[in-house]
Design a protein around this motif. Sequence first.
Motif, PDB file in Angstrom:
ATOM      1  N   TRP A 211      40.324 -39.026  72.564  1.00 44.64           N
ATOM      2  CA  TRP A 211      41.769 -39.034  72.740  1.00 44.64           C
ATOM      3  C   TRP A 211      42.402 -40.020  71.777  1.00 44.64           C
ATOM      4  CZ3 TRP A 211      38.141 -38.196  76.324  1.00 44.64           C
ATOM      5  CH2 TRP A 211      38.328 -37.137  77.227  1.00 44.64           C
TER       6      TRP A 211
ATOM      7  N   GLU B 268      49.334 -40.323  72.171  1.00 46.10           N
ATOM      8  CA  GLU B 268      49.181 -38.875  72.275  1.00 46.10           C
ATOM      9  C   GLU B 268      50.363 -38.106  71.686  1.00 46.10           C
ATOM     10  OE1 GLU B 268      47.378 -37.070  75.627  1.00 46.10           O
ATOM     11  OE2 GLU B 268      46.555 -38.946  76.375  1.00 46.10           O
TER      12      GLU B 268
ATOM     13  N   ASN C 122      49.233 -36.036  68.705  1.00 47.78           N
ATOM     14  CA  ASN C 122      48.222 -34.981  68.868  1.00 47.78           C
ATOM     15  C   ASN C 122      48.481 -33.779  67.963  1.00 47.78           C
ATOM     16  OD1 ASN C 122      46.892 -36.503  70.751  1.00 47.78           O
ATOM     17  ND2 ASN C 122      47.329 -35.169  72.496  1.00 47.78           N
TER      18      ASN C 122
ATOM     19  N   ARG D  46      42.250 -27.414  77.440  1.00 48.79           N
ATOM     20  CA  ARG D  46      43.568 -27.565  78.055  1.00 48.79           C
ATOM     21  C   ARG D  46      43.514 -28.387  79.344  1.00 48.79           C
ATOM     22  NH1 ARG D  46      41.473 -22.675  78.992  1.00 48.79           N
ATOM     23  NH2 ARG D  46      41.355 -21.880  81.131  1.00 48.79           N
TER      24      ARG D  46
ATOM     25  N   GLY E 130      42.873 -32.153  77.776  1.00 40.30           N
ATOM     26  CA  GLY E 130      43.700 -32.542  76.647  1.00 40.30           C
ATOM     27  C   GLY E 130      42.909 -33.263  75.566  1.00 40.30           C
TER      28      GLY E 130
END
Length: 360
Positions: free
Chosen positions: A301, A305, A308, A327, A330
């Motif tokens: 990650w 974010e 992204n 999904r 994430g």
Amino acid sequence: MTKYNFCAGPAMLPPAVMQKAQQEFLDWQGLGVSVMEMSHRSKEFIAMTERCEASLRRLMNISEEFAVLFMHGGGRGQFSAVPLNLHLDDKTAVYCENGVWSKSATAEAHKFTQATAIDIRNDTAGEFSIKPVTDWPLPSDASYIHYCPNETVDGLEIFDVPRHPTAPIIADMSSTILSREIDVNQFDLIYAGAQKNIGPSGLAIVIVRKTLLERQGLPKPGILDYALEAKQGSMFNTPPTFAWYLAAEVFDWLEKNGGVKAMEQQNIAKAELLYNFIDNSDFYVNKVAKYCRSRMNVPFWLNDESLNSKFVAQSNEAGLLALEGHRIVGGMRASIYNAMPLEGVQALVDFMAAFAKENS
């Protein structure tokens, strides 16, 4: 530009295998037809399937105590086949759940048999982890124990094998088969969808202890009947011929490149390269406890974010494909199966370093 495909599945195949398949596509073995166009019962095709099975047996050291089946339906097909074949009227099936795919297997089993789900996750705040196999609360009596050694979504891998005094051990190895050495004798049934480390989707490999073929189970379609498929040489009906052919070519490629032992060493090097970079970065984070990090699927990650979409777009432009995370969780995910070379992981690390520098 060299492009690297980090898709979780269908995943990249070895370029050498793809190139050979391309060369043979219209004319296989000088027969003037594609392997897709000829009878699956021809002597040439039968000879290929025999070589394929022998190659897999060598790669995994599979004894004659096990039947090796090449079946339809991928991994999800086996979600149904396992309970249909192994059901016992007086015992429950035990499903050890550590993620999306093990839970999906449980849900499918509930349609056919009594199934008990056991949560083997041991998550703490901000970290995913698995309970040690010795702490799994397995009941004393069960028709079988099912688990998934590698969960692709969360990037969790189980390296130890559960044991039970009476119940067969069933493993969904769709995303870890042939990536590291295992002792097949510790299991009673191993199944794997082909689309990660074996070949294209649609094919499933089943390695089943022959004594389990004696179970009556439940009424079932012929294409999901292990005993029938074993008796018919996996040809009760027309098999996925092109997928079987490509699986044979992948097994041959593995043998020529040092077998599973060599793949394991390469996979360790790839995983360590990527995890070490993430762990030493203040821009990226991995949320999986180190002892159960997957070598095949590395989720990560961005701490910010909001970046992204930019990361995904620019990584695609750089030839680093399919890095967007599942999904459900994430973030990003790099699937680095056997066919992914170390150079691909190095290219990813170099891009991640440059992206972090430009956006810090």
